[in-house]
Scaffold this motif. Structure first.
Motif, mmCIF file in Angstrom:
data_model
loop_
_atom_site.group_PDB
_atom_site.id
_atom_site.type_symbol
_atom_site.label_atom_id
_atom_site.label_comp_id
_atom_site.label_asym_id
_atom_site.label_seq_id
_atom_site.Cartn_x
_atom_site.Cartn_y
_atom_site.Cartn_z
ATOM 1 N N THR A 110 35.621 40.943 14.817
ATOM 2 C CA THR A 110 35.192 41.978 15.221
ATOM 3 C C THR A 110 35.309 42.238 16.649
ATOM 4 O O THR A 110 34.718 41.040 17.479
ATOM 5 C CB THR A 110 33.907 42.482 14.919
ATOM 6 O OG1 THR A 110 33.698 42.422 13.287
ATOM 7 C CG2 THR A 110 33.518 43.747 15.357
ATOM 8 N N ALA A 111 35.878 43.092 17.500
ATOM 9 C CA ALA A 111 35.831 42.988 18.803
ATOM 10 C C ALA A 111 34.531 42.795 19.427
ATOM 11 O O ALA A 111 33.624 43.699 19.117
ATOM 12 C CB ALA A 111 36.811 44.195 19.204
ATOM 13 N N PRO A 112 34.425 42.004 20.162
ATOM 14 C CA PRO A 112 32.809 41.911 20.977
ATOM 15 C C PRO A 112 32.739 42.967 21.913
ATOM 16 O O PRO A 112 31.557 42.977 22.509
ATOM 17 C CB PRO A 112 33.117 40.248 21.539
ATOM 18 C CG PRO A 112 34.547 40.300 22.006
ATOM 19 C CD PRO A 112 35.320 41.036 20.716
ATOM 20 N N GLY A 113 33.572 43.640 22.267
ATOM 21 C CA GLY A 113 33.581 44.743 23.374
ATOM 22 C C GLY A 113 34.808 45.282 23.739
ATOM 23 O O GLY A 113 35.688 44.772 23.361
ATOM 24 N N PRO A 114 34.527 46.277 24.839
ATOM 25 C CA PRO A 114 36.033 46.616 25.364
ATOM 26 C C PRO A 114 36.595 45.759 26.121
ATOM 27 O O PRO A 114 37.985 45.777 26.108
ATOM 28 C CB PRO A 114 35.571 47.858 25.925
ATOM 29 C CG PRO A 114 33.980 47.551 26.289
ATOM 30 C CD PRO A 114 33.468 47.076 25.445
ATOM 31 N N VAL A 115 36.092 44.862 26.750
ATOM 32 C CA VAL A 115 36.683 43.733 27.470
ATOM 33 C C VAL A 115 36.007 42.568 27.534
ATOM 34 O O VAL A 115 34.738 42.444 27.403
ATOM 35 C CB VAL A 115 36.710 44.099 29.098
ATOM 36 C CG1 VAL A 115 37.401 43.108 29.734
ATOM 37 C CG2 VAL A 115 37.468 45.559 29.264
ATOM 38 N N VAL A 116 36.734 41.159 27.160
ATOM 39 C CA VAL A 116 35.893 39.861 27.254
ATOM 40 C C VAL A 116 36.538 39.711 28.673
ATOM 41 O O VAL A 116 37.545 39.191 28.931
ATOM 42 C CB VAL A 116 36.692 39.125 26.210
ATOM 43 C CG1 VAL A 116 35.978 37.851 26.006
ATOM 44 C CG2 VAL A 116 36.276 39.984 24.754
ATOM 45 N N ARG A 117 35.413 39.253 29.317
ATOM 46 C CA ARG A 117 35.604 38.187 30.577
ATOM 47 C C ARG A 117 34.915 36.930 30.481
ATOM 48 O O ARG A 117 33.782 36.748 29.848
ATOM 49 C CB ARG A 117 34.859 39.089 31.787
ATOM 50 C CG ARG A 117 35.389 40.631 31.890
ATOM 51 C CD ARG A 117 34.957 41.003 33.070
ATOM 52 N NE ARG A 117 35.271 40.637 34.403
ATOM 53 C CZ ARG A 117 36.304 40.828 35.244
ATOM 54 N NH1 ARG A 117 36.886 41.995 34.801
ATOM 55 N NH2 ARG A 117 36.572 40.289 36.284
ATOM 56 N N GLN A 118 35.651 36.025 31.078
ATOM 57 C CA GLN A 118 35.251 34.439 30.945
ATOM 58 C C GLN A 118 35.257 33.708 32.356
ATOM 59 O O GLN A 118 36.519 33.884 32.699
ATOM 60 C CB GLN A 118 35.779 33.907 29.791
ATOM 61 C CG GLN A 118 35.334 32.470 29.573
ATOM 62 C CD GLN A 118 34.022 32.041 29.368
ATOM 63 O OE1 GLN A 118 33.189 32.907 28.695
ATOM 64 N NE2 GLN A 118 33.472 31.128 30.127
ATOM 65 N N SER A 119 34.354 33.199 32.657
ATOM 66 C CA SER A 119 34.450 32.146 34.076
ATOM 67 C C SER A 119 35.724 31.102 33.814
ATOM 68 O O SER A 119 35.218 30.335 32.702
ATOM 69 C CB SER A 119 33.153 31.866 34.560
ATOM 70 O OG SER A 119 32.313 32.840 35.044
ATOM 71 N N VAL A 120 36.595 30.851 34.358
ATOM 72 C CA VAL A 120 37.477 29.990 34.237
ATOM 73 C C VAL A 120 37.902 29.211 35.631
ATOM 74 O O VAL A 120 37.771 29.649 36.552
ATOM 75 C CB VAL A 120 38.824 30.281 33.388
ATOM 76 C CG1 VAL A 120 38.566 30.962 32.056
ATOM 77 C CG2 VAL A 120 39.410 31.515 34.247
ATOM 78 N N GLN A 121 38.574 27.987 35.450
ATOM 79 C CA GLN A 121 39.113 27.175 36.561
ATOM 80 C C GLN A 121 40.571 27.068 36.145
ATOM 81 O O GLN A 121 40.975 26.864 35.048
ATOM 82 C CB GLN A 121 38.654 26.106 36.869
ATOM 83 C CG GLN A 121 37.213 26.179 37.774
ATOM 84 C CD GLN A 121 36.865 24.580 37.977
ATOM 85 O OE1 GLN A 121 37.530 23.669 37.928
ATOM 86 N NE2 GLN A 121 35.411 24.612 38.737
ATOM 87 N N VAL A 122 41.586 27.540 37.074
ATOM 88 C CA VAL A 122 42.874 27.637 36.990
ATOM 89 C C VAL A 122 43.464 26.959 37.888
ATOM 90 O O VAL A 122 43.515 26.821 38.981
ATOM 91 C CB VAL A 122 43.509 29.044 37.000
ATOM 92 C CG1 VAL A 122 45.148 28.999 36.812
ATOM 93 C CG2 VAL A 122 42.988 29.882 35.845
ATOM 94 N N THR A 123 44.439 25.762 37.338
ATOM 95 C CA THR A 123 45.400 24.806 38.107
ATOM 96 C C THR A 123 46.775 25.287 37.999
ATOM 97 O O THR A 123 47.259 25.250 36.700
ATOM 98 C CB THR A 123 45.011 23.465 37.906
ATOM 99 O OG1 THR A 123 43.705 23.149 38.095
ATOM 100 C CG2 THR A 123 45.980 22.488 38.971
#
Length: 325
Positions: free
Chosen positions: A71-84
Protein backbone atom coordinates in the motif's frame (compact mmCIF):
# COMPACT_ATOMS: atom_id res chain seq x y z
CA UNK A 1 13.05 -31.29 30.78
CA UNK A 2 13.50 -27.54 30.46
CA UNK A 3 16.47 -28.10 28.15
CA UNK A 4 14.26 -30.07 25.77
CA UNK A 5 11.72 -27.24 25.80
CA UNK A 6 14.38 -24.68 24.89
CA UNK A 7 15.82 -26.90 22.17
CA UNK A 8 12.33 -27.44 20.74
CA UNK A 9 11.64 -23.70 20.73
CA UNK A 10 14.94 -22.99 18.97
CA UNK A 11 14.26 -25.71 16.40
CA UNK A 12 10.76 -24.36 15.74
CA UNK A 13 12.12 -20.82 15.34
CA UNK A 14 14.73 -22.02 12.84
CA UNK A 15 12.20 -24.04 10.84
CA UNK A 16 9.74 -21.13 10.73
CA UNK A 17 12.55 -18.73 9.81
CA UNK A 18 13.81 -20.94 7.00
CA UNK A 19 10.26 -21.37 5.70
CA UNK A 20 9.68 -17.61 5.67
CA UNK A 21 13.03 -16.96 3.98
CA UNK A 22 12.31 -19.55 1.29
CA UNK A 23 8.92 -17.94 0.73
CA UNK A 24 10.59 -14.51 0.45
CA UNK A 25 13.12 -15.90 -2.00
CA UNK A 26 10.27 -17.01 -4.24
CA UNK A 27 8.11 -13.89 -3.87
CA UNK A 28 11.08 -11.47 -3.87
CA UNK A 29 9.35 -8.80 -1.70
CA UNK A 30 12.58 -6.79 -1.48
CA UNK A 31 12.89 -6.64 -5.27
CA UNK A 32 16.41 -8.00 -5.44
CA UNK A 33 17.99 -7.34 -8.83
CA UNK A 34 15.40 -4.73 -9.81
CA UNK A 35 15.91 -0.97 -10.08
CA UNK A 36 13.61 1.73 -8.71
CA UNK A 37 13.32 5.08 -10.49
CA UNK A 38 13.97 7.92 -8.04
CA UNK A 39 14.55 11.65 -7.86
CA UNK A 40 17.38 13.14 -5.83
CA UNK A 41 17.11 16.36 -3.86
CA UNK A 42 20.75 16.84 -2.84
CA UNK A 43 21.29 19.96 -0.78
CA UNK A 44 24.71 19.55 0.77
CA UNK A 45 28.08 18.88 -0.82
CA UNK A 46 30.36 16.75 1.38
CA UNK A 47 33.69 17.21 -0.42
CA UNK A 48 35.50 19.66 -2.65
CA UNK A 49 35.58 17.27 -5.59
CA UNK A 50 31.78 17.36 -5.93
CA UNK A 51 31.53 13.59 -5.69
CA UNK A 52 29.75 13.14 -2.35
CA UNK A 53 26.38 14.64 -1.56
CA UNK A 54 23.77 14.56 1.15
CA UNK A 55 20.06 15.10 0.74
CA UNK A 56 16.80 13.27 0.08
CA UNK A 57 15.76 10.42 -2.13
CA UNK A 58 12.27 11.14 -3.44
CA UNK A 59 9.83 8.55 -4.81
CA UNK A 60 6.18 8.98 -5.67
CA UNK A 61 4.00 7.06 -3.24
CA UNK A 62 2.13 5.29 -6.03
CA UNK A 63 5.38 4.30 -7.73
CA UNK A 64 6.75 2.98 -4.42
CA UNK A 65 3.60 0.96 -3.73
CA UNK A 66 3.49 -0.52 -7.22
CA UNK A 67 7.19 -1.39 -7.20
CA UNK A 68 7.13 -3.22 -3.86
CA UNK A 69 3.57 -4.49 -4.09
CA UNK A 70 2.46 -2.71 -0.92
CA UNK A 71 0.00 0.00 0.00
CA UNK A 72 1.32 3.43 -0.91
CA UNK A 73 2.69 5.01 2.32
CA UNK A 74 1.66 8.47 1.12
CA UNK A 75 1.73 10.75 -1.88
CA UNK A 76 5.52 11.09 -1.67
CA UNK A 77 8.25 9.02 -0.01
CA UNK A 78 11.26 11.03 1.13
CA UNK A 79 14.33 9.47 2.70
CA UNK A 80 17.67 10.95 3.80
CA UNK A 81 20.57 9.53 1.80
CA UNK A 82 24.21 10.02 0.99
CA UNK A 83 25.17 9.78 -2.67
CA UNK A 84 28.63 9.24 -4.12
CA UNK A 85 29.22 9.66 -7.86
CA UNK A 86 32.56 8.98 -9.52
CA UNK A 87 33.20 8.55 -13.23
CA UNK A 88 29.53 8.15 -14.01
CA UNK A 89 29.00 5.43 -11.39
CA UNK A 90 27.07 6.10 -8.24
CA UNK A 91 26.44 4.51 -4.86
CA UNK A 92 23.75 5.40 -2.39
CA UNK A 93 23.59 4.90 1.38
CA UNK A 94 20.23 5.08 3.12
CA UNK A 95 20.01 5.53 6.89
CA UNK A 96 16.52 4.75 8.27
CA UNK A 97 14.76 7.30 10.45
CA UNK A 98 11.42 7.65 12.19
CA UNK A 99 9.56 8.32 8.94
CA UNK A 100 11.30 5.59 6.94
CA UNK A 101 9.15 2.92 5.35
CA UNK A 102 8.96 -0.26 7.41
CA UNK A 103 10.09 -2.25 4.38
CA UNK A 104 13.27 -0.22 4.04
CA UNK A 105 13.89 -0.53 7.78
CA UNK A 106 13.69 -4.30 7.49
CA UNK A 107 16.05 -4.25 4.52
CA UNK A 108 18.50 -1.99 6.36
CA UNK A 109 18.50 -4.30 9.39
CA UNK A 110 19.61 -7.15 7.12
CA UNK A 111 22.04 -5.15 5.00
CA UNK A 112 25.79 -5.58 4.78
CA UNK A 113 26.29 -2.34 6.73
CA UNK A 114 24.49 -2.67 10.05
CA UNK A 115 21.50 -0.36 10.25
CA UNK A 116 22.03 1.05 6.76
CA UNK A 117 20.87 0.14 3.27
CA UNK A 118 23.24 0.56 0.35
CA UNK A 119 22.46 0.60 -3.34
CA UNK A 120 23.89 1.19 -6.79
CA UNK A 121 22.85 4.30 -8.72
CA UNK A 122 22.62 4.01 -12.51
CA UNK A 123 21.21 6.12 -15.34
CA UNK A 124 22.29 9.15 -13.33
CA UNK A 125 20.75 12.46 -14.32
CA UNK A 126 22.92 15.51 -13.60
CA UNK A 127 21.99 19.20 -13.60
CA UNK A 128 24.72 21.80 -13.04
CA UNK A 129 27.03 19.07 -11.76
CA UNK A 130 24.52 17.85 -9.17
CA UNK A 131 22.84 14.41 -9.49
CA UNK A 132 19.08 14.88 -9.67
CA UNK A 133 17.79 11.39 -10.35
CA UNK A 134 18.43 7.90 -11.62
CA UNK A 135 17.71 4.24 -11.03
CA UNK A 136 18.54 2.66 -7.67
CA UNK A 137 19.14 -1.05 -7.27
CA UNK A 138 19.45 -1.79 -3.57
CA UNK A 139 21.72 -4.55 -2.32
CA UNK A 140 20.22 -8.02 -2.34
CA UNK A 141 18.39 -8.86 0.87
CA UNK A 142 18.12 -12.54 1.74
CA UNK A 143 17.66 -14.76 4.80
CA UNK A 144 16.08 -11.95 6.81
CA UNK A 145 14.49 -14.20 9.44
CA UNK A 146 17.55 -16.39 9.94
CA UNK A 147 19.70 -13.30 10.35
CA UNK A 148 17.23 -11.89 12.86
CA UNK A 149 17.20 -15.14 14.84
CA UNK A 150 21.00 -15.30 14.86
CA UNK A 151 21.34 -11.66 15.87
CA UNK A 152 18.75 -12.05 18.63
CA UNK A 153 20.61 -15.09 19.99
CA UNK A 154 23.88 -13.15 20.07
CA UNK A 155 22.27 -10.07 21.63
CA UNK A 156 20.57 -12.04 24.40
CA UNK A 157 23.78 -14.00 25.03
CA UNK A 158 25.56 -10.69 25.62
CA UNK A 159 22.70 -9.54 27.85
CA UNK A 160 22.91 -12.76 29.87
CA UNK A 161 26.65 -12.25 30.40
CA UNK A 162 26.15 -8.64 31.47
CA UNK A 163 23.45 -9.59 33.98
CA UNK A 164 25.51 -12.52 35.29
CA UNK A 165 28.51 -10.28 35.91
CA UNK A 166 26.26 -7.87 37.76
CA UNK A 167 25.05 -10.69 40.02
CA UNK A 168 28.52 -11.85 41.08
CA UNK A 169 29.00 -9.29 43.83
CA UNK A 170 25.68 -9.63 45.60
CA UNK A 171 25.61 -13.42 45.24
CA UNK A 172 29.13 -13.72 46.65
CA UNK A 173 28.16 -11.53 49.61
CA UNK A 174 25.06 -13.47 50.62
CA UNK A 175 26.52 -16.90 49.92
CA UNK A 176 29.50 -15.97 52.06
CA UNK A 177 27.26 -14.82 54.89
CA UNK A 178 25.29 -18.06 54.76
CA UNK A 179 28.50 -20.10 54.85
CA UNK A 180 29.78 -18.11 57.82
CA UNK A 181 26.46 -18.63 59.61
CA UNK A 182 26.67 -22.35 58.96
CA UNK A 183 30.24 -22.64 60.24
CA UNK A 184 29.48 -20.52 63.30
CA UNK A 185 26.61 -22.75 64.37
CA UNK A 186 23.91 -20.21 63.66
CA UNK A 187 22.06 -22.76 61.57
CA UNK A 188 21.64 -24.99 64.61
CA UNK A 189 20.47 -22.02 66.67
CA UNK A 190 18.02 -21.02 63.96
CA UNK A 191 16.75 -24.58 63.79
CA UNK A 192 16.07 -24.63 67.52
CA UNK A 193 14.47 -21.18 67.44
CA UNK A 194 12.10 -22.21 64.66
CA UNK A 195 11.35 -25.63 66.15
CA UNK A 196 7.79 -24.67 67.25
CA UNK A 197 7.00 -23.55 63.71
CA UNK A 198 8.59 -26.55 62.01
CA UNK A 199 6.73 -28.92 64.34
CA UNK A 200 3.43 -27.47 63.16
CA UNK A 201 4.39 -27.38 59.50
CA UNK A 202 6.15 -30.75 59.44
CA UNK A 203 4.65 -32.86 62.26
CA UNK A 204 5.82 -36.12 60.64
CA UNK A 205 9.50 -35.10 60.71
CA UNK A 206 11.52 -35.59 63.94
CA UNK A 207 12.61 -32.20 65.29
CA UNK A 208 16.29 -33.22 65.36
CA UNK A 209 16.34 -34.76 61.88
CA UNK A 210 18.89 -33.33 59.37
CA UNK A 211 16.01 -32.59 57.00
CA UNK A 212 14.80 -29.83 59.33
CA UNK A 213 18.09 -27.95 59.15
CA UNK A 214 18.25 -28.31 55.36
CA UNK A 215 14.67 -27.05 54.98
CA UNK A 216 15.30 -24.06 57.23
CA UNK A 217 18.45 -23.13 55.30
CA UNK A 218 16.56 -23.45 52.02
CA UNK A 219 13.71 -21.29 53.28
CA UNK A 220 16.16 -18.73 54.68
CA UNK A 221 18.02 -18.52 51.37
CA UNK A 222 14.75 -18.10 49.50
CA UNK A 223 13.65 -15.38 51.92
CA UNK A 224 16.85 -13.52 51.05
CA UNK A 225 16.14 -14.00 47.35
CA UNK A 226 19.16 -16.26 46.83
CA UNK A 227 17.60 -18.83 44.54
CA UNK A 228 20.92 -20.31 43.45
CA UNK A 229 22.02 -20.78 47.05
CA UNK A 230 18.66 -22.28 48.00
CA UNK A 231 18.69 -25.01 45.35
CA UNK A 232 21.39 -27.29 46.88
CA UNK A 233 19.77 -27.09 50.32
CA UNK A 234 16.37 -27.84 48.80
CA UNK A 235 17.72 -30.95 47.11
CA UNK A 236 19.40 -31.98 50.36
CA UNK A 237 16.15 -31.50 52.27
CA UNK A 238 14.21 -33.67 49.83
CA UNK A 239 16.91 -36.33 50.03
CA UNK A 240 16.71 -36.38 53.83
CA UNK A 241 12.90 -36.41 53.79
CA UNK A 242 12.96 -39.38 51.45
CA UNK A 243 15.01 -41.34 53.99
CA UNK A 244 12.06 -41.30 56.40
CA UNK A 245 9.51 -41.93 53.67
CA UNK A 246 7.68 -45.22 54.41
CA UNK A 247 6.65 -45.53 50.77
CA UNK A 248 9.47 -44.56 48.42
CA UNK A 249 8.24 -42.90 45.24
CA UNK A 250 5.22 -41.27 46.88
CA UNK A 251 5.49 -37.73 48.21
CA UNK A 252 4.86 -37.38 51.92
CA UNK A 253 2.91 -34.59 53.58
CA UNK A 254 6.20 -33.02 54.66
CA UNK A 255 7.52 -33.11 51.10
CA UNK A 256 4.39 -31.48 49.73
CA UNK A 257 4.37 -28.80 52.42
CA UNK A 258 8.05 -28.04 51.87
CA UNK A 259 7.52 -27.88 48.11
CA UNK A 260 4.67 -25.39 48.57
CA UNK A 261 6.81 -23.13 50.76
CA UNK A 262 9.71 -23.44 48.34
CA UNK A 263 7.79 -22.71 45.15
CA UNK A 264 5.58 -19.95 46.58
CA UNK A 265 8.74 -17.87 46.84
CA UNK A 266 8.36 -16.37 50.32
CA UNK A 267 10.88 -13.53 50.12
CA UNK A 268 11.86 -10.74 52.49
CA UNK A 269 14.78 -9.38 50.48
CA UNK A 270 14.60 -10.32 46.77
CA UNK A 271 18.37 -9.98 46.38
CA UNK A 272 18.60 -11.66 42.98
CA UNK A 273 15.75 -9.61 41.52
CA UNK A 274 17.27 -6.42 42.93
CA UNK A 275 20.65 -7.30 41.43
CA UNK A 276 19.08 -8.00 38.03
CA UNK A 277 17.22 -4.68 38.11
CA UNK A 278 20.41 -2.87 39.12
CA UNK A 279 22.38 -4.56 36.33
CA UNK A 280 19.65 -3.53 33.87
CA UNK A 281 20.04 0.11 34.92
CA UNK A 282 16.97 0.53 37.13
CA UNK A 283 16.85 3.90 38.91
CA UNK A 284 15.39 2.31 42.04
CA UNK A 285 16.06 -1.45 42.02
CA UNK A 286 14.89 -1.96 45.61
CA UNK A 287 11.40 -0.57 45.07
CA UNK A 288 10.04 -4.09 44.55
CA UNK A 289 10.74 -5.22 48.14
CA UNK A 290 7.32 -4.26 49.53
CA UNK A 291 5.29 -5.76 46.72
CA UNK A 292 7.46 -8.89 46.72
CA UNK A 293 6.79 -9.48 50.42
CA UNK A 294 3.03 -8.99 50.02
CA UNK A 295 2.73 -11.10 46.88
CA UNK A 296 4.93 -13.95 48.08
CA UNK A 297 3.30 -13.89 51.53
CA UNK A 298 -0.18 -14.25 50.04
CA UNK A 299 1.02 -17.07 47.79
CA UNK A 300 2.63 -18.90 50.71
CA UNK A 301 -0.44 -18.60 52.95
CA UNK A 302 -2.75 -19.75 50.16
CA UNK A 303 -0.45 -22.66 49.35
CA UNK A 304 -0.18 -23.81 52.97
CA UNK A 305 -3.94 -23.65 53.45
CA UNK A 306 -4.48 -25.67 50.28
CA UNK A 307 -1.89 -28.33 51.10
CA UNK A 308 -3.12 -28.78 54.66
CA UNK A 309 -6.72 -29.11 53.52
CA UNK A 310 -5.86 -31.55 50.74
CA UNK A 311 -3.88 -33.71 53.16
CA UNK A 312 -7.08 -34.40 55.06
CA UNK A 313 -9.05 -35.62 52.05
CA UNK A 314 -9.27 -39.43 51.63
CA UNK A 315 -8.64 -39.25 47.89
CA UNK A 316 -5.15 -37.87 48.54
CA UNK A 317 -4.21 -40.54 51.06
CA UNK A 318 -2.40 -43.74 50.14
CA UNK A 319 -2.16 -46.98 52.00
CA UNK A 320 1.09 -47.87 53.66
CA UNK A 321 1.85 -44.68 55.52
CA UNK A 322 0.02 -42.26 57.73
CA UNK A 323 -0.59 -38.83 56.35
CA UNK A 324 0.90 -39.35 52.89
CA UNK A 325 -0.17 -37.65 49.66
Amino acid sequence: MLNYVWISMIAIAIVVGVGKDVSDEIANPYRNGRALEVRLDLRRQLDDERTRWEGDLVVGGEIFGTFYGVTAPGPVVRQSVQVTVREGKGTLLLTPGETTSGLWKTMAASGTIKGKLSGTLTNIQVVDGIPTGGSVEFESIRFVKLRAITQAALDFANTAVDISLGLIGIMALWLGLIKVAEEAGLVALLTRALRPLTRRLFPDVPHDHPAVGAMIMNIAANMLGLNNAATPMGLKAMEELNKINPKIGTATNAMCTFLVINTSGLTLIPATAIAVRAAAGSANPGIIIGTSIIGAGCATVAGLIAVKLLQRLPMYRVEGGKGHD
